[in-house]
Design an enzyme around this catalytic site. Sequence first.
Site, PDB file in Angstrom:
ATOM      1  N   TYR A   1       0.970  -1.306  -0.108  1.00 20.74           N
ATOM      2  CA  TYR A   1       0.004  -0.036   0.103  1.00 20.74           C
ATOM      3  C   TYR A   1       0.754   1.353   0.115  1.00 20.74           C
ATOM      4  CZ  TYR A   1      -3.440  -3.497   1.284  1.00 20.74           C
ATOM      5  OH  TYR A   1      -4.116  -4.290   1.497  1.00 20.74           O
TER       6      TYR A   1
ATOM      7  N   ASP B   1      -0.748 -14.205   0.612  1.00 20.92           N
ATOM      8  CA  ASP B   1       0.348 -13.350  -0.067  1.00 20.92           C
ATOM      9  C   ASP B   1       1.629 -13.970   0.290  1.00 20.92           C
ATOM     10  OD1 ASP B   1       1.091 -11.853  -2.215  1.00 20.92           O
ATOM     11  OD2 ASP B   1       1.294 -10.131  -0.779  1.00 20.92           O
TER      12      ASP B   1
END
Length: 297
Positions: free
Chosen positions: A15, A128
């Site tokens: 992010y 992930d």
Amino acid sequence: MEDFEKIEKIGEGTYGVVYKGRNRLTGQIVAMKKIRLESDDEGVPSTAIREISLLKELKHENIVCLEDVLMEENRIYLIFEFLSMDLKKYMDSLPVDKHMESELVRSYLYQITSAILFCHRRRVLHRDLKPQNLLIDKSGLIKVADFGLGRSFGIPVRIYTHEIVTLWYRAPEVLLGSPRYSCPVDIWSIGCIFAEMATRKPLFQGDSEIDQLFRMFRILKTPTEDIWPGVTSLPDYKNTFPCWSTNQLTNQLKNLDANGIDLIQKMLIYDPVHRISAKDILEHPYFNGFQSGLVRN
């Protein structure tokens, strides 16, 4: 924020930018993950809130510790413990002809799986896992980082978006568009990481979703209803897929002993229902005689 200073940029997170920083009060070196907010109206993005709430719950020696959460104007900073090396960088730093020590591979696999079992018992998927977000230190400790895409799951498992796991470590049920998936997606990723630690080479290096699938099929053979009931009904399954009919996995794993090969085969079972669990990995004969102490890298 005045208690922290940035030293240098160390990477791009899911992010935002990640900095190496220092706590001015204690001198402690930290990792500062900056998450930019689009506008003042929006407040903290739900993705960040999810990451924060997850990480605060997940206290484990093999999970990167979230030290603090700070707001500054239209930015949020997540302050993590700092580890300078990740598994990918470590493997890349080894001489071309050198493999990881077999005891180090066992130790890392045990620690990674322990962290994921801890998460799965709390109904949290990572989703992930890859060598880049497995951080290591000089003592032989390995920690799972970047729960940015992790999400608590209830029962029944919600229908998730399927853009999650980096391609090379992505489970076949995700690639084939399964609307529901659970803990086995993480086990597949760990199996791929295990193979890569043992051989120094990613097992399935696809450059697109279809290429990724075909690389799996070439090595593990093309899945059929016999070995994976329901596979032909998955949204992205095509009857025109090429048919590879032999399993070549053993040929790819020359450095592993019979127990290691058996364990990877169980981690890379196509049908998620039959893929080995994190708990059963830790009890597999591959770890017979293994002392769960640290092995220096």
